[in-house]
Design a protein around this motif. Sequence first.
Motif, PDB file in Angstrom:
ATOM      1  N   GLY A  63       0.811  -1.209   0.000  1.00 18.60           N
ATOM      2  CA  GLY A  63       0.000   0.000   0.000  1.00 18.60           C
ATOM      3  C   GLY A  63       0.846   1.260   0.000  1.00 18.60           C
ATOM      4  O   GLY A  63       2.080   1.232  -0.047  1.00 18.60           O
ATOM      5  N   ARG A  64       0.163   2.397   0.084  1.00 20.56           N
ATOM      6  CA  ARG A  64       0.855   3.686   0.127  1.00 20.56           C
ATOM      7  C   ARG A  64       1.315   4.002   1.547  1.00 20.56           C
ATOM      8  O   ARG A  64       0.740   3.545   2.534  1.00 20.56           O
ATOM      9  CB  ARG A  64      -0.059   4.813  -0.341  1.00 20.56           C
ATOM     10  CG  ARG A  64      -0.513   4.712  -1.782  1.00 20.56           C
ATOM     11  CD  ARG A  64      -1.140   6.033  -2.201  1.00 20.56           C
ATOM     12  NE  ARG A  64      -1.808   5.917  -3.502  1.00 20.56           N
ATOM     13  CZ  ARG A  64      -3.114   5.814  -3.663  1.00 20.56           C
ATOM     14  NH1 ARG A  64      -3.906   5.814  -2.595  1.00 20.56           N
ATOM     15  NH2 ARG A  64      -3.653   5.711  -4.852  1.00 20.56           N
ATOM     16  N   GLU A 102      -4.647   0.424  -8.779  1.00 19.43           N
ATOM     17  CA  GLU A 102      -5.510   1.253  -7.941  1.00 19.43           C
ATOM     18  C   GLU A 102      -5.669   0.679  -6.537  1.00 19.43           C
ATOM     19  O   GLU A 102      -5.470   1.364  -5.544  1.00 19.43           O
ATOM     20  CB  GLU A 102      -6.875   1.390  -8.608  1.00 19.43           C
ATOM     21  CG  GLU A 102      -6.836   2.022  -9.994  1.00 19.43           C
ATOM     22  CD  GLU A 102      -6.504   3.496  -9.957  1.00 19.43           C
ATOM     23  OE1 GLU A 102      -6.535   4.067  -8.849  1.00 19.43           O
ATOM     24  OE2 GLU A 102      -6.207   4.062 -11.021  1.00 19.43           O
ATOM     25  N   SER A 103      -6.043  -0.602  -6.449  1.00 17.67           N
ATOM     26  CA  SER A 103      -6.315  -1.216  -5.155  1.00 17.67           C
ATOM     27  C   SER A 103      -6.148  -2.719  -5.277  1.00 17.67           C
ATOM     28  O   SER A 103      -5.976  -3.262  -6.383  1.00 17.67           O
ATOM     29  CB  SER A 103      -7.736  -0.872  -4.674  1.00 17.67           C
ATOM     30  OG  SER A 103      -8.697  -1.394  -5.577  1.00 17.67           O
ATOM     31  N   ALA A 104      -6.209  -3.401  -4.132  1.00 20.63           N
ATOM     32  CA  ALA A 104      -6.095  -4.859  -4.143  1.00 20.63           C
ATOM     33  C   ALA A 104      -7.289  -5.501  -4.832  1.00 20.63           C
ATOM     34  O   ALA A 104      -7.168  -6.587  -5.417  1.00 20.63           O
ATOM     35  CB  ALA A 104      -5.966  -5.374  -2.707  1.00 20.63           C
ATOM     36  N   THR A 106      -8.928  -4.383  -7.546  1.00 23.83           N
ATOM     37  CA  THR A 106      -8.716  -4.384  -8.992  1.00 23.83           C
ATOM     38  C   THR A 106      -7.645  -5.386  -9.397  1.00 23.83           C
ATOM     39  O   THR A 106      -7.749  -6.029 -10.443  1.00 23.83           O
ATOM     40  CB  THR A 106      -8.333  -2.984  -9.463  1.00 23.83           C
ATOM     41  OG1 THR A 106      -7.140  -2.553  -8.775  1.00 23.83           O
ATOM     42  CG2 THR A 106      -9.437  -1.982  -9.162  1.00 23.83           C
ATOM     43  N   THR A 121      -7.986 -12.185  -1.738  1.00 22.20           N
ATOM     44  CA  THR A 121      -7.172 -11.135  -1.124  1.00 22.20           C
ATOM     45  C   THR A 121      -6.997 -11.456   0.350  1.00 22.20           C
ATOM     46  O   THR A 121      -7.979 -11.568   1.093  1.00 22.20           O
ATOM     47  CB  THR A 121      -7.834  -9.765  -1.299  1.00 22.20           C
ATOM     48  OG1 THR A 121      -8.008  -9.488  -2.694  1.00 22.20           O
ATOM     49  CG2 THR A 121      -6.982  -8.673  -0.686  1.00 22.20           C
ATOM     50  N   ASN A 157      -2.365  -8.290   0.576  1.00 22.83           N
ATOM     51  CA  ASN A 157      -2.511  -6.846   0.758  1.00 22.83           C
ATOM     52  C   ASN A 157      -1.699  -6.427   1.979  1.00 22.83           C
ATOM     53  O   ASN A 157      -2.018  -6.789   3.117  1.00 22.83           O
ATOM     54  CB  ASN A 157      -3.981  -6.490   0.945  1.00 22.83           C
ATOM     55  CG  ASN A 157      -4.224  -5.001   0.875  1.00 22.83           C
ATOM     56  OD1 ASN A 157      -3.355  -4.235   0.465  1.00 22.83           O
ATOM     57  ND2 ASN A 157      -5.407  -4.563   1.288  1.00 22.83           N
ATOM     58  N   PRO A 159      -0.397  -3.448   4.275  1.00 21.58           N
ATOM     59  CA  PRO A 159      -0.543  -2.026   4.610  1.00 21.58           C
ATOM     60  C   PRO A 159       0.804  -1.391   4.927  1.00 21.58           C
ATOM     61  O   PRO A 159       1.818  -2.066   5.138  1.00 21.58           O
ATOM     62  CB  PRO A 159      -1.468  -2.058   5.832  1.00 21.58           C
ATOM     63  CG  PRO A 159      -1.256  -3.410   6.438  1.00 21.58           C
ATOM     64  CD  PRO A 159      -0.952  -4.339   5.307  1.00 21.58           C
ATOM     65  N   GLN A 188       1.003  -0.107  -4.727  1.00 23.37           N
ATOM     66  CA  GLN A 188      -0.013   0.856  -5.142  1.00 23.37           C
ATOM     67  C   GLN A 188       0.656   2.163  -5.514  1.00 23.37           C
ATOM     68  O   GLN A 188       1.534   2.658  -4.805  1.00 23.37           O
ATOM     69  CB  GLN A 188      -1.008   1.078  -3.998  1.00 23.37           C
ATOM     70  CG  GLN A 188      -2.213   1.913  -4.362  1.00 23.37           C
ATOM     71  CD  GLN A 188      -3.189   2.018  -3.198  1.00 23.37           C
ATOM     72  OE1 GLN A 188      -2.857   1.699  -2.064  1.00 23.37           O
ATOM     73  NE2 GLN A 188      -4.403   2.474  -3.479  1.00 23.37           N
ATOM     74  N   THR A 191      -0.086   8.957  -4.767  1.00 26.64           N
ATOM     75  CA  THR A 191      -1.179   9.905  -5.007  1.00 26.64           C
ATOM     76  C   THR A 191      -0.793  10.953  -6.048  1.00 26.64           C
ATOM     77  O   THR A 191      -1.657  11.458  -6.778  1.00 26.64           O
ATOM     78  CB  THR A 191      -1.559  10.600  -3.692  1.00 26.64           C
ATOM     79  OG1 THR A 191      -0.382  11.200  -3.105  1.00 26.64           O
ATOM     80  CG2 THR A 191      -2.146   9.607  -2.703  1.00 26.64           C
TER      81      THR A 191
END
Length: 287
Positions: A63-64, A102-104, A106, A121, A157, A159, A188, A191
């Motif tokens: 993730g970001r 974009e995200s887990a 997608t 996931t 996923n 974080p 990911q 932004t």
Amino acid sequence: RKMLRIALLLSALLGTAVAAPAIVWQRDSSASAPEHHSDSVSVADLMQSSLSGQDSSVVFFLGRNADGKEMLNNLASVGSLPRTQGKYRSAHSIHHHVDGLESAATVQRDAMAAAASSAATVSLGEFLSRMGDSPKNADDHSRRAREVQSASVLIVNVPAATSPAEIDNAIAMAVDSSRVSSVVLTAQRSTDEVKRERQNLANNRKQQQKQEDAPRRRLEDQQNGDNNNNQDGSNVAYVHMTPNILAGILYTIMFIVVTQIGIGCMGSIQGQGDIYVKKMPTIGREA
């Protein structure tokens, strides 16, 4: 020293990527060195080339960070993934620019379409539990546990709050495991990249709207006609009048002129009318 060179190479690779990169390991790969792909590739194409035909696959999706930056780039730049960097040369392929991360959810959708099988996931703990054949909780017969155990593609996923050491050990475990056919490491996108893409899309829509609202005619390509498929408008010229319209106007003017001349000539035609003489004939000899 060799590990340092590998770490610097990986850091340079990830640091120069415009979009989120992706590293792919495949168990049956015979390549002596990783293949570098600098062209932009979508998530669907990445999943298709990495997961298609594989029995069991794992996709690590980082993730970001809290500041919105890409997590994989930051971890590699500070050397927080030493075991992963050590396996860099054994990678099958490296994609420098992956669009659509974009995200887990997608990623899971594209992975299911590419592998033509089930995908789930999971968290990092669930992945470690499956790899160690020891479920986290005693309810091994729960629906969630059965879903994780039966999935052929796991989307892990991760974080931003996860410890870098746990991430590094999990990636190395998946790459070394004989039960995993393919491993994909990606993140990911930041932004800033999302904002740039949205701005580009807005500019493209605005430019297209301007072209549609312009009170001008489109000049057809003489070679391809209407089949040139210039959807982006880059090779389209706009003029105030096309050759067809100009030819029609000239023909109309010529037709009006010729018609007026013809009508004028026809009006000037005269037949034999009354004849007037200066000396009248003798009376009785009129005939």
